[in-house]
Write a protein that holds these residues in place. Structure first.
Motif, PDB file in Angstrom:
ATOM      1  N   ASN A   1       0.970  -1.317   0.006  1.00 40.74           N
ATOM      2  CA  ASN A   1       0.042   0.057  -0.027  1.00 40.74           C
ATOM      3  C   ASN A   1       0.873   1.208  -0.053  1.00 40.74           C
ATOM      4  O   ASN A   1       0.324   2.316  -0.459  1.00 40.74           O
ATOM      5  CB  ASN A   1      -0.970  -0.057   1.227  1.00 40.74           C
ATOM      6  N   TYR A   2       2.319   1.016   0.598  1.00 37.36           N
ATOM      7  CA  TYR A   2       2.945   2.368   0.692  1.00 37.36           C
ATOM      8  C   TYR A   2       4.175   2.333  -0.266  1.00 37.36           C
ATOM      9  O   TYR A   2       4.823   3.280  -0.316  1.00 37.36           O
ATOM     10  CB  TYR A   2       3.546   2.377   2.001  1.00 37.36           C
ATOM     11  N   ARG A   3       4.253   1.388  -1.220  1.00 37.50           N
ATOM     12  CA  ARG A   3       5.444   1.279  -1.922  1.00 37.50           C
ATOM     13  C   ARG A   3       5.147   2.397  -3.266  1.00 37.50           C
ATOM     14  O   ARG A   3       4.045   2.810  -3.652  1.00 37.50           O
ATOM     15  CB  ARG A   3       5.289  -0.081  -2.903  1.00 37.50           C
ATOM     16  N   SER A   4       6.334   3.288  -3.613  1.00 38.56           N
ATOM     17  CA  SER A   4       6.359   4.188  -4.543  1.00 38.56           C
ATOM     18  C   SER A   4       7.769   4.194  -5.201  1.00 38.56           C
ATOM     19  O   SER A   4       8.766   3.263  -4.757  1.00 38.56           O
ATOM     20  CB  SER A   4       6.161   5.519  -3.910  1.00 38.56           C
ATOM     21  N   ALA A   5       8.070   4.941  -5.848  1.00 36.04           N
ATOM     22  CA  ALA A   5       9.643   5.037  -6.647  1.00 36.04           C
ATOM     23  C   ALA A   5      10.546   5.195  -5.532  1.00 36.04           C
ATOM     24  O   ALA A   5      11.690   4.877  -5.575  1.00 36.04           O
ATOM     25  CB  ALA A   5       9.612   6.281  -7.631  1.00 36.04           C
ATOM     26  N   HIS A   6      10.164   6.000  -4.282  1.00 34.63           N
ATOM     27  CA  HIS A   6      11.318   6.360  -3.553  1.00 34.63           C
ATOM     28  C   HIS A   6      10.983   5.970  -1.947  1.00 34.63           C
ATOM     29  O   HIS A   6      11.693   6.127  -1.013  1.00 34.63           O
ATOM     30  CB  HIS A   6      11.305   7.854  -3.335  1.00 34.63           C
ATOM     31  N   VAL A   7       9.857   4.877  -1.909  1.00 30.25           N
ATOM     32  CA  VAL A   7       9.732   4.231  -0.768  1.00 30.25           C
ATOM     33  C   VAL A   7       9.428   2.698  -0.914  1.00 30.25           C
ATOM     34  O   VAL A   7       8.552   2.328  -1.715  1.00 30.25           O
ATOM     35  CB  VAL A   7       8.317   4.771  -0.167  1.00 30.25           C
ATOM     36  N   ARG A   8      10.527   1.887  -0.467  1.00 35.26           N
ATOM     37  CA  ARG A   8      10.611   0.716  -0.546  1.00 35.26           C
ATOM     38  C   ARG A   8      10.420  -0.123   0.631  1.00 35.26           C
ATOM     39  O   ARG A   8      11.563  -0.307   1.268  1.00 35.26           O
ATOM     40  CB  ARG A   8      11.809   0.411  -1.728  1.00 35.26           C
ATOM     41  N   PRO A   9       9.167  -0.397   0.996  1.00 33.75           N
ATOM     42  CA  PRO A   9       9.109  -1.246   2.232  1.00 33.75           C
ATOM     43  C   PRO A   9       9.658  -2.894   2.117  1.00 33.75           C
ATOM     44  O   PRO A   9       8.770  -3.611   2.207  1.00 33.75           O
ATOM     45  CB  PRO A   9       7.652  -0.937   2.647  1.00 33.75           C
ATOM     46  N   ASP A  10      11.053  -2.847   2.235  1.00 40.08           N
ATOM     47  CA  ASP A  10      11.343  -4.008   1.866  1.00 40.08           C
ATOM     48  C   ASP A  10      12.389  -4.644   3.074  1.00 40.08           C
ATOM     49  O   ASP A  10      13.231  -5.512   3.118  1.00 40.08           O
ATOM     50  CB  ASP A  10      12.460  -4.301   0.509  1.00 40.08           C
ATOM     51  N   TYR A  11      12.284  -4.115   4.148  1.00 40.32           N
ATOM     52  CA  TYR A  11      13.213  -4.271   5.320  1.00 40.32           C
ATOM     53  C   TYR A  11      12.260  -4.381   6.701  1.00 40.32           C
ATOM     54  O   TYR A  11      11.325  -3.871   6.824  1.00 40.32           O
ATOM     55  CB  TYR A  11      14.250  -3.306   5.551  1.00 40.32           C
ATOM     56  N   VAL A  12      12.828  -5.588   7.573  1.00 42.92           N
ATOM     57  CA  VAL A  12      12.168  -5.724   8.671  1.00 42.92           C
ATOM     58  C   VAL A  12      13.418  -5.319   9.885  1.00 42.92           C
ATOM     59  O   VAL A  12      14.355  -5.767   9.603  1.00 42.92           O
ATOM     60  CB  VAL A  12      11.625  -7.124   8.969  1.00 42.92           C
ATOM     61  N   LYS A  13      12.745  -4.916  11.177  1.00 41.24           N
ATOM     62  CA  LYS A  13      13.705  -4.656  11.873  1.00 41.24           C
ATOM     63  C   LYS A  13      13.378  -5.460  13.096  1.00 41.24           C
ATOM     64  O   LYS A  13      12.301  -5.724  13.586  1.00 41.24           O
ATOM     65  CB  LYS A  13      13.507  -3.294  12.848  1.00 41.24           C
ATOM     66  N   ILE A  14      14.403  -6.300  13.708  1.00 44.95           N
ATOM     67  CA  ILE A  14      14.107  -7.185  14.737  1.00 44.95           C
ATOM     68  C   ILE A  14      15.091  -6.611  16.129  1.00 44.95           C
ATOM     69  O   ILE A  14      16.509  -6.520  15.797  1.00 44.95           O
ATOM     70  CB  ILE A  14      14.398  -8.553  14.754  1.00 44.95           C
ATOM     71  N   PHE A  15      14.561  -6.491  17.075  1.00 51.15           N
ATOM     72  CA  PHE A  15      15.519  -6.257  18.366  1.00 51.15           C
ATOM     73  C   PHE A  15      16.025  -7.412  19.129  1.00 51.15           C
ATOM     74  O   PHE A  15      15.071  -7.998  19.648  1.00 51.15           O
ATOM     75  CB  PHE A  15      14.954  -5.340  19.412  1.00 51.15           C
ATOM     76  N   LEU A  16      17.242  -8.006  18.887  1.00 50.08           N
ATOM     77  CA  LEU A  16      17.521  -9.219  19.567  1.00 50.08           C
ATOM     78  C   LEU A  16      18.083  -9.086  20.957  1.00 50.08           C
ATOM     79  O   LEU A  16      17.798  -9.921  22.049  1.00 50.08           O
ATOM     80  CB  LEU A  16      18.624  -9.992  18.623  1.00 50.08           C
ATOM     81  N   ASP A  17      18.569  -7.649  21.355  1.00 51.43           N
ATOM     82  CA  ASP A  17      18.969  -7.478  22.788  1.00 51.43           C
ATOM     83  C   ASP A  17      18.927  -6.072  22.822  1.00 51.43           C
ATOM     84  O   ASP A  17      18.317  -5.179  22.198  1.00 51.43           O
ATOM     85  CB  ASP A  17      20.366  -8.131  23.026  1.00 51.43           C
ATOM     86  N   GLY A  18      19.442  -5.755  24.417  1.00 50.08           N
ATOM     87  CA  GLY A  18      19.304  -4.227  24.512  1.00 50.08           C
ATOM     88  C   GLY A  18      20.683  -3.318  24.440  1.00 50.08           C
ATOM     89  O   GLY A  18      21.332  -3.313  23.086  1.00 50.08           O
ATOM     90  N   VAL A  19      21.158  -2.903  25.433  1.00 50.41           N
ATOM     91  CA  VAL A  19      22.390  -2.016  25.368  1.00 50.41           C
ATOM     92  C   VAL A  19      23.283  -2.404  26.459  1.00 50.41           C
ATOM     93  O   VAL A  19      22.618  -2.801  27.751  1.00 50.41           O
ATOM     94  CB  VAL A  19      22.219  -0.588  25.287  1.00 50.41           C
ATOM     95  N   PRO A  20      24.622  -2.324  26.346  1.00 47.22           N
ATOM     96  CA  PRO A  20      25.669  -2.819  27.372  1.00 47.22           C
ATOM     97  C   PRO A  20      25.515  -1.939  28.578  1.00 47.22           C
ATOM     98  O   PRO A  20      25.657  -2.246  29.822  1.00 47.22           O
ATOM     99  CB  PRO A  20      26.947  -2.467  26.649  1.00 47.22           C
ATOM    100  N   GLY A  21      25.406  -0.586  28.476  1.00 57.07           N
ATOM    101  CA  GLY A  21      25.402   0.274  29.657  1.00 57.07           C
ATOM    102  C   GLY A  21      24.305  -0.211  30.606  1.00 57.07           C
ATOM    103  O   GLY A  21      24.526   0.271  31.894  1.00 57.07           O
ATOM    104  N   ALA A  22      23.238  -0.592  30.109  1.00 55.09           N
ATOM    105  CA  ALA A  22      21.906  -0.922  31.249  1.00 55.09           C
ATOM    106  C   ALA A  22      21.908  -2.462  31.348  1.00 55.09           C
ATOM    107  O   ALA A  22      21.125  -2.852  32.156  1.00 55.09           O
ATOM    108  CB  ALA A  22      20.595  -0.635  30.548  1.00 55.09           C
ATOM    109  N   LYS A  23      22.897  -3.000  30.943  1.00 53.74           N
ATOM    110  CA  LYS A  23      23.249  -4.328  31.060  1.00 53.74           C
ATOM    111  C   LYS A  23      22.216  -5.286  30.508  1.00 53.74           C
ATOM    112  O   LYS A  23      21.765  -6.287  31.097  1.00 53.74           O
ATOM    113  CB  LYS A  23      23.493  -4.948  32.592  1.00 53.74           C
ATOM    114  N   THR A  24      21.591  -4.787  29.508  1.00 49.32           N
ATOM    115  CA  THR A  24      20.485  -5.544  28.738  1.00 49.32           C
ATOM    116  C   THR A  24      21.040  -6.043  27.367  1.00 49.32           C
ATOM    117  O   THR A  24      20.243  -6.930  26.695  1.00 49.32           O
ATOM    118  CB  THR A  24      19.046  -4.564  28.490  1.00 49.32           C
ATOM    119  N   ALA A  25      22.242  -5.968  26.998  1.00 46.17           N
ATOM    120  CA  ALA A  25      22.816  -6.530  25.698  1.00 46.17           C
ATOM    121  C   ALA A  25      23.299  -8.085  26.159  1.00 46.17           C
ATOM    122  O   ALA A  25      23.572  -8.154  27.221  1.00 46.17           O
ATOM    123  CB  ALA A  25      24.055  -5.802  25.404  1.00 46.17           C
ATOM    124  N   ALA A  26      23.368  -8.981  25.364  1.00 46.24           N
ATOM    125  CA  ALA A  26      23.711 -10.236  25.629  1.00 46.24           C
ATOM    126  C   ALA A  26      25.177 -10.709  25.122  1.00 46.24           C
ATOM    127  O   ALA A  26      25.309 -10.562  24.260  1.00 46.24           O
ATOM    128  CB  ALA A  26      22.621 -11.317  24.590  1.00 46.24           C
TER     129      ALA A  26
END
Length: 486
Positions: free
Chosen positions: A217-242
């Motif tokens: 529905n949102y595809r156009s010449a300059h919008v290509r919805p072809d990627y997905v984001k997955i958060f696998l862990d957090g961040v080291p400073g908060a000790k939430t990274a694996a």
């Protein structure tokens, strides 16, 4: 030579083509590059073209940013408090009070970004009391510089239904004062979302299969919805990274705590397989080395089932990597998304030192090792995690491994991982274009490619390395049209 409508002349055009890195003139027609070469080669063959003289300025392909959060970044710049990562509690509270004095009754005060090394300082009832007093009764939600954690006041917790009896959410926690056990307003990982959904639920839409179904529905010449984001862990400073190795012992996590991934190994394999079946590439957030290993293992399994593919998955951040995993990026065709722009000493790194110790923390961003192993390195800003998406500080940092802002003077981070300037430019242009499957269109100056060109205030190859971050873009051409002029 095809007829050009527009000729950019008297320039120092860096093509990002190692075989022919520099040309003087670029000819453009219908938004495409139709001629490259010297004055004599191009000008004489194009008598009817419009001419723009660049006055000897350096020009190059437009920057390709493979990692940013447009909605969050735009909202933050337009509507929120902004403060630096080294701001003190008193400075933060003074800004909050100033905003509260102007705010409408009940209005949320949103802001960013407190330092990743400030969790211990903010995670006290005393700091919360200061924030409550400054807020004048308004709910407050302040992001840290990783954008994974929040510091909120008592009114925000009340509106979100969080009180002293609340159990920690899955994959997150409510900060408590180590001395008293009372809530401090520190929201770690998924806890942050509980508050932010109340404050700004325009930021949280549908996800997963429901979102996949709408992509066309949102595809156009300059919008290509072809990627997905997955958060696998957090961040080291908060000790939430694996991590494979344990964090430093502390009163909350005790001994031998290594963090954990937010998605199980079987779940990650299932999602990767599902995405590949729908021709979707996946960007996987991995801040800790154990998360990187799990992501590579899962991609390896899916490759074993599905065979070769033109899809390029990304490991986003790729900052801490077990030595044995470095070669696997190239072997599996996985891009190392080198973002955000923190491959030099920062408050991020100071937070990591507190969590895991200095020696481990400084083995951060093994960029040269990845390059030697043949990995595809791509550049991104992670805006607004990095408040300014300007790429030049990132390019300078890749080359010098020192902080371009002048902070941490004379300190280099793992200096042997520095890249040469030509490679650093490739990371932010052609490599990034390859990583998102657009290298036939953008990323270098070549016949037939889109005429996406930036004109610079200085020739970055002629200035000292520690002056690269001073570069400004004077003019931007997109598809041959001037779309920005300083």
């Amino acid at each position: 030579m095809a007829a050009a409508e527009l000729i950019l002349t008297n320039g120092r055009f860096y093509t990002v083509d190692r075989a022919r890195p520099w040309v003087e003139v670029v000819g453009i027609a219908d938004g495409r590059i139709v001629a490259l070469g010297s004055e004599s080669e191009v000008r004489s063959a194009q008598p009817g073209a419009r001419i723009i003289d660049l006055g000897g300025r350096m020009a190059m392909p437009g920057i390709v940013d493979v990692h940013n959060h447009v909605l969050m970044g735009g909202t933050s710049d337009l509507f929120e408090l902004r403060f630096s990562g080294d701001a003190t509690v008193a400075e933060i509270c003074a800004l909050v009070r100033g905003a509260a004095e102007k705010a409408a009754p009940g209005q949320w005060i949103m802001g960013a970004q407190w330092g990743a090394d400030a969790i211990a300082e903010l995670n006290t009832t005393e700091a919360l009391a200061q924030l409550d007093a400054a807020a004048l009764g308004h709910p407050v939600c302040l992001r840290d510089e990783t954008a994974h954690n929040r510091w909120v006041n008592s009114e925000a917790m009340r509106l979100a239904g969080i009180d002293e009896t609340s159990a920690d959410p899955e994959m997150g926690s409510f900060g408590r004062d180590p001395k008293t056990g009372k809530l401090t307003g520190m929201m770690i990982e998924s806890a942050a979302g509980i508050v932010e959904r109340v404050a700004a639920n325009f930021m949280f839409g549908i996800a997963g299969d429901e979102l996949f179904a709408l992509r066309e529905n949102y595809r156009s010449a300059h919008v290509r919805p072809d990627y997905v984001k997955i958060f696998l862990d957090g961040v080291p400073g908060a000790k939430t990274a694996a991590f494979h190795d344990a964090y430093l012992e502390d009163p909350i996590h005790g001994c031998c705590f290594r963090g954990a991934t937010m998605v199980t190994y079987p779940e990650l394999i299932r999602w990767l397989g599902k995405c590949e079946a729908q021709n979707l590439s996946v960007k996987i957030h991995c801040a800790g080395d154990a998360a990187v290993t799990q992501a590579l293992d899962a991609i390896d399994v899916v490759r074993g089932f599905n065979g070769p593919t033109g899809l390029i998955h990304h490991i986003a951040h790729a900052s801490y990597i077990a030595p044995d995993d470095i070669a696997r990026f190239a072997e599996l065709g996985v891009a190392a998304d080198l973002s955000p722009m923190i491959w030099f000493p920062t408050t991020f790194l100071e937070g990591h030192k507190e969590a895991m110790g200095t020696e481990r923390a400084e083995r951060f961003w093994p960029n040269a090792d990845l390059l030697k192993a043949g990995a595809l390195l791509a550049g991104g800003s992670d805006w607004p995690v990095i408040p300014n998406p300007d790429p030049w500080s990132g390019i300078e940092g890749l080359v010098t491994r020192q902080n371009p802002s002048g902070a941490f003077p004379g300190v280099s981070l793992w200096a042997e991982q520095a890249l040469d300037l030509a490679t650093a430019v490739e990371v932010f242009t052609l490599n990034s274009a390859k990583a998102i499957g657009l290298d036939k269109e953008i990323g270098s100056l070549a016949i037939g490619k889109s005429a996406d060109i930036i004109v610079l205030s200085q020739n970055i190859f002629d200035v000292p390395a520690d002056a690269i971050a001073d570069t400004q873009v004077l003019t931007t051409y997109f598809e041959g049209r001037e779309v920005y002029s300083r």
